[in-house]
Design an enzyme around this catalytic site. Sequence first.
Site, PDB file in Angstrom:
ATOM      1  N   GLU A   1      -6.766  -7.795  -1.258  1.00 46.09           N
ATOM      2  CA  GLU A   1      -7.386  -7.838   0.060  1.00 46.09           C
ATOM      3  C   GLU A   1      -8.872  -7.545  -0.078  1.00 46.09           C
ATOM      4  OE1 GLU A   1      -5.539  -5.388   3.012  1.00 46.09           O
ATOM      5  OE2 GLU A   1      -3.523  -6.186   2.643  1.00 46.09           O
TER       6      GLU A   1
ATOM      7  N   GLU B   1       0.820  -1.227   0.000  1.00 40.95           N
ATOM      8  CA  GLU B   1       0.000   0.000   0.000  1.00 40.95           C
ATOM      9  C   GLU B   1       0.852   1.275   0.000  1.00 40.95           C
ATOM     10  OE1 GLU B   1      -4.194  -1.358   1.968  1.00 40.95           O
ATOM     11  OE2 GLU B   1      -2.630  -0.801   3.388  1.00 40.95           O
TER      12      GLU B   1
END
Length: 635
Positions: free
Chosen positions: A277, A201
């Site tokens: 995710e 991320e």
Amino acid sequence: MTTWNLRRRPGRALGLVLLGFLTLLVLRRLDWSNLTRPWLRRRQLGLQAKDQNFMLEDSTFWIFGGSVHYFRVPKEYWRDRLLKMKACGLNTLTTYVPWNLHEPERGRFDFSGNLDLEAFVLTAAEIGLWVILRPGPYICSEIDLGGLPSWLLQDSGMRLRTTYKGFTNAVDLYFDHLMPRVVPLQYKHGGPIIAVQVENEYGSYNKDPTYMPYIKKALEDRGIEELLLTSDNKDGLSNGAVDGVLATINLQSQHDLQLLSTFLFTVQGARPKMVMEYWTGWFDSWGGTHNILDSSEVLKTVSAIIDAGSSINLYMFHGGTNFGFINGAMHYYDYKSHVTSYDYDAVLTEAGDYTAKYLQLRDFFGSISGTPLPPPPDPLPKTAYESVTPAFYLSLWDALKYMEAPINSEQPVNMENLPVNNGNGQSFGYTLYETTIASSGVLSAFVRDRGQVFVNTVSIGFLDYKRKEINIPLIQGYTTLRILVENCGRVNYGEIDNQRKGLIGNIYLNDSPLSKFRIYSLDMKKTFFQRFSFDEWNKVPEAPTFPAFFLGALSVALSPSDTFMKLEGWEKGVVFINGQNLGRYWNIGPQETLYLPGTWLDQGINQVIVFEEKMAGSVIQFTETPHLGRSRYIN
């Protein structure tokens, strides 16, 4: 049994020498490439991103993944959790690799026991699961400092997750040690790892445009040759992409599904779609509510993601537990530390039990698998043991004399810069600061994260992010001022450069800085309690002095089973069973029980130590079911 004695049989010895010589000549003439094992010869291409499909060698491949973190699950239960994953119809395990746990001190590495990454990956392979590895160095994962070692913060100029030399030097040393363990486990080497994630991320952090290419090169230079991925939420996707690396997205709601096509196509064109995710639930923070995501909503979203032509990874399939002090925190408007349980409202519970989500997802994946799924393993047994009444006690003030000599310092020193642990500072636990004062007034300090203030041994309140001042009552003569500071968890997402813990900078009484401190590092590692022999403990008095350690014995007559500890009447502290740190408890909730794995219990007598900060109950209870705000346990 026949034994050969070559000294007595010279003819046989000469024959063996000639045979060996002829064998050597033959082997030198062979084409070794043709001797490669057939199954390894077929592993030439690995997982590829071709047009809009994943291909494993020459076959279209769908990734149906689930996340399990080995460092949050007792090693003895890894196989159970992964068998349940396989039985749910998933084909790929994903896991993070926590740098801070593997390198607790600079240059000292730990891949033993519960941190045996290679054993975890090989267990997945034995069960028939592929693996996507997410080695960081930053992993978020709701773990302390996002998995980065706290000793990095000893450098006052440290810039984490950038190409700052102090950071990259440490990453290089870590990768030099980690990657030789990972490389043989790759698909093209015969292992189960089909893809490796580049950082985590980073698009949401995005402080250095040269950082992600550096991490990509650091992986490739050390032998990583499988498909590389990035992983970002919708806010970071455009900034997180790297040339030559497949972008994937993180999301939870069906509303975000349009991002699969629009954002991913904008970033990389017509490439395979992957939700790295899909959040099956969410983490909890102390003082908040237990987060729940309805199983029917999960099923609808998973089905919609796959209908959209996307591969998927369930984050989390099984969350596990933030054993010890490894939990992270978040700090947007208010600082909130994460609870000990990493149940996450995931597909399996914290203790690995089945849920409505599991049953519905197993039916769904079974309907599209094309082959019958293996039967799910039986749930592990649970036991509500007899309550334990602590018989012995030791106040923190009495325990100080058995600890290592305090650090003497003119000014306060933050945890990370304490001269302990071979010069690596203190990562977790508590730090006690003592000095002498001669007057009352207003005490002010920058405390991270929570500091209980004492005049001599009397608690007068707390300092934290919101309470930065406290009144010192009238005193007579020279008096000991004590501040017991707890690292409640370093922030794991967002601004992380400023996550030093303890007393930060000077502490002031009536605007005058205090000096001449005695500092105790109370990290409460296993060796910490070895300093207390049984003779040092006292019987529990009617009115104990806090903070204090309480000692009791849990009797297990039969084979040990999993259980949950319930500390009604206790306020806040930490529990240790046979030296294992189960984690924090706190009566503000939402977590009301601590998971105690049966594999950490012995048949017979088990040592129970509770460190309580403020108020102790009379007993420690045990129950077969957890209390996290709402039970979802299925027998």
